[in-house]
Design a protein around this motif. Sequence first.
Motif, mmCIF file in Angstrom:
data_model
loop_
_atom_site.group_PDB
_atom_site.id
_atom_site.type_symbol
_atom_site.label_atom_id
_atom_site.label_comp_id
_atom_site.label_asym_id
_atom_site.label_seq_id
_atom_site.Cartn_x
_atom_site.Cartn_y
_atom_site.Cartn_z
ATOM 1 N N MET A 1 -10.946 -4.063 -44.606
ATOM 2 C CA MET A 1 -11.841 -3.334 -43.938
ATOM 3 C C MET A 1 -12.409 -4.018 -42.494
ATOM 4 O O MET A 1 -13.031 -5.264 -42.445
ATOM 5 C CB MET A 1 -12.695 -2.960 -44.394
ATOM 6 C CG MET A 1 -11.503 -1.770 -45.552
ATOM 7 S SD MET A 1 -13.248 -0.245 -45.738
ATOM 8 C CE MET A 1 -14.159 -1.420 -46.517
ATOM 9 N N PHE A 2 -11.987 -3.298 -41.420
ATOM 10 C CA PHE A 2 -12.502 -3.482 -40.215
ATOM 11 C C PHE A 2 -13.986 -2.148 -39.364
ATOM 12 O O PHE A 2 -12.803 -1.781 -39.457
ATOM 13 C CB PHE A 2 -11.557 -3.897 -39.129
ATOM 14 C CG PHE A 2 -12.242 -4.519 -37.120
ATOM 15 C CD1 PHE A 2 -12.676 -5.361 -36.976
ATOM 16 C CD2 PHE A 2 -12.501 -3.250 -36.537
ATOM 17 C CE1 PHE A 2 -12.889 -5.726 -35.816
ATOM 18 C CE2 PHE A 2 -12.991 -3.911 -35.126
ATOM 19 C CZ PHE A 2 -13.312 -5.051 -35.099
ATOM 20 N N LEU A 3 -14.908 -3.380 -39.805
ATOM 21 C CA LEU A 3 -15.903 -2.361 -38.988
ATOM 22 C C LEU A 3 -16.169 -1.987 -37.846
ATOM 23 O O LEU A 3 -16.717 -3.195 -36.714
ATOM 24 C CB LEU A 3 -17.311 -2.743 -40.023
ATOM 25 C CG LEU A 3 -17.151 -2.031 -41.472
ATOM 26 C CD1 LEU A 3 -18.503 -3.138 -42.143
ATOM 27 C CD2 LEU A 3 -15.913 -1.004 -41.976
ATOM 28 N N PHE B 1 -25.901 -3.848 -36.866
ATOM 29 C CA PHE B 1 -25.144 -3.734 -38.303
ATOM 30 C C PHE B 1 -23.268 -4.847 -38.133
ATOM 31 O O PHE B 1 -23.145 -4.601 -39.430
ATOM 32 C CB PHE B 1 -24.941 -2.557 -38.773
ATOM 33 C CG PHE B 1 -26.371 -2.077 -39.095
ATOM 34 C CD1 PHE B 1 -27.274 -2.737 -39.788
ATOM 35 C CD2 PHE B 1 -26.684 -0.800 -38.528
ATOM 36 C CE1 PHE B 1 -28.673 -2.347 -40.512
ATOM 37 C CE2 PHE B 1 -28.088 0.095 -39.248
ATOM 38 C CZ PHE B 1 -28.736 -0.618 -39.676
ATOM 39 N N THR B 2 -22.701 -4.465 -37.293
ATOM 40 C CA THR B 2 -21.662 -4.670 -36.820
ATOM 41 C C THR B 2 -21.254 -6.024 -36.153
ATOM 42 O O THR B 2 -19.968 -6.026 -36.091
ATOM 43 C CB THR B 2 -19.785 -3.687 -36.686
ATOM 44 O OG1 THR B 2 -20.975 -2.917 -35.189
ATOM 45 C CG2 THR B 2 -20.185 -2.578 -37.251
ATOM 46 N N ARG B 3 -21.932 -6.757 -35.435
ATOM 47 C CA ARG B 3 -21.626 -7.308 -34.512
ATOM 48 C C ARG B 3 -23.524 -8.502 -34.773
ATOM 49 O O ARG B 3 -23.910 -8.313 -33.964
ATOM 50 C CB ARG B 3 -22.402 -6.888 -32.624
ATOM 51 C CG ARG B 3 -21.303 -6.018 -32.601
ATOM 52 C CD ARG B 3 -20.278 -6.495 -32.665
ATOM 53 N NE ARG B 3 -19.871 -7.550 -31.673
ATOM 54 C CZ ARG B 3 -19.922 -7.559 -29.979
ATOM 55 N NH1 ARG B 3 -19.429 -5.983 -29.962
ATOM 56 N NH2 ARG B 3 -19.441 -8.325 -29.005
ATOM 57 N N LEU C 1 -21.364 -7.268 -23.659
ATOM 58 C CA LEU C 1 -20.399 -6.341 -25.061
ATOM 59 C C LEU C 1 -19.901 -5.523 -23.758
ATOM 60 O O LEU C 1 -18.632 -5.059 -25.047
ATOM 61 C CB LEU C 1 -21.847 -5.155 -25.822
ATOM 62 C CG LEU C 1 -22.440 -5.324 -26.426
ATOM 63 C CD1 LEU C 1 -24.132 -4.325 -26.355
ATOM 64 C CD2 LEU C 1 -22.612 -5.800 -27.585
ATOM 65 N N GLN C 2 -19.972 -5.560 -22.933
ATOM 66 C CA GLN C 2 -19.208 -5.041 -22.529
ATOM 67 C C GLN C 2 -17.723 -5.658 -21.776
ATOM 68 O O GLN C 2 -15.894 -4.998 -22.548
ATOM 69 C CB GLN C 2 -19.199 -4.743 -20.319
ATOM 70 C CG GLN C 2 -18.374 -4.251 -19.590
ATOM 71 C CD GLN C 2 -18.551 -2.889 -19.721
ATOM 72 O OE1 GLN C 2 -18.238 -2.123 -20.036
ATOM 73 N NE2 GLN C 2 -17.443 -2.046 -18.124
#
Length: 192
Positions: free
Chosen positions: A31-33, A90-92, A124-125
């Motif tokens: 899975m990828f979140l 949470f995902t980064r 992030l961009q």
Amino acid sequence: MALLGAEFAMKDLGPLSFFVGIVVSRDANGMFLSQKQYATENIERAGMANCSSCPTPVDTKPKLNASKDSPYEDPTKYCSLAGALQYLTFTRPDISYAVQQICLHMHDPRNEHMSALKHILRYLQGTLSYGLHLYKSSFNKLISYTDADWGGCPDTRRSTSGYCVFLGDNLISWSSKRQPTLSCSSAEAEYR
């Protein structure tokens, strides 16, 4: 499961694909979140939709401190964006340390602190496609890493410690935070 269904009204919604702003994609490997849409919305909210990206989430200058710089004009906006960045961790996990550093100054944000926050948004961009991949794995060994920067805070001389925990190939837990007390040695961090 039948007992739960009898006690509570339940409905099978099928395989998980979206939950509290996190998109879940499945493939043959696991899975990828991802929180790409959430990150994009926050970049736009900061007025940085057309900003150029940068290669790292933190500037290579010394750590942020309780700057003598002038106060940031809109502390509420700073706190709101910093909180949004906390949710992105949470995902980064790659931004955890940088976000921890800007959150230390939520009580009195300065222009220098907002510049650091914008630096994270610029990172992030350029990395909107990043997320957390959870792999299928028969390897079930639990491995943990930890480190601390002894006395690294320029204001309080407290250490910032961090850890990450892997179950097999999967990163399952991580943190970066300033220690609550001043330590005269790194023995505690090394012991952990």
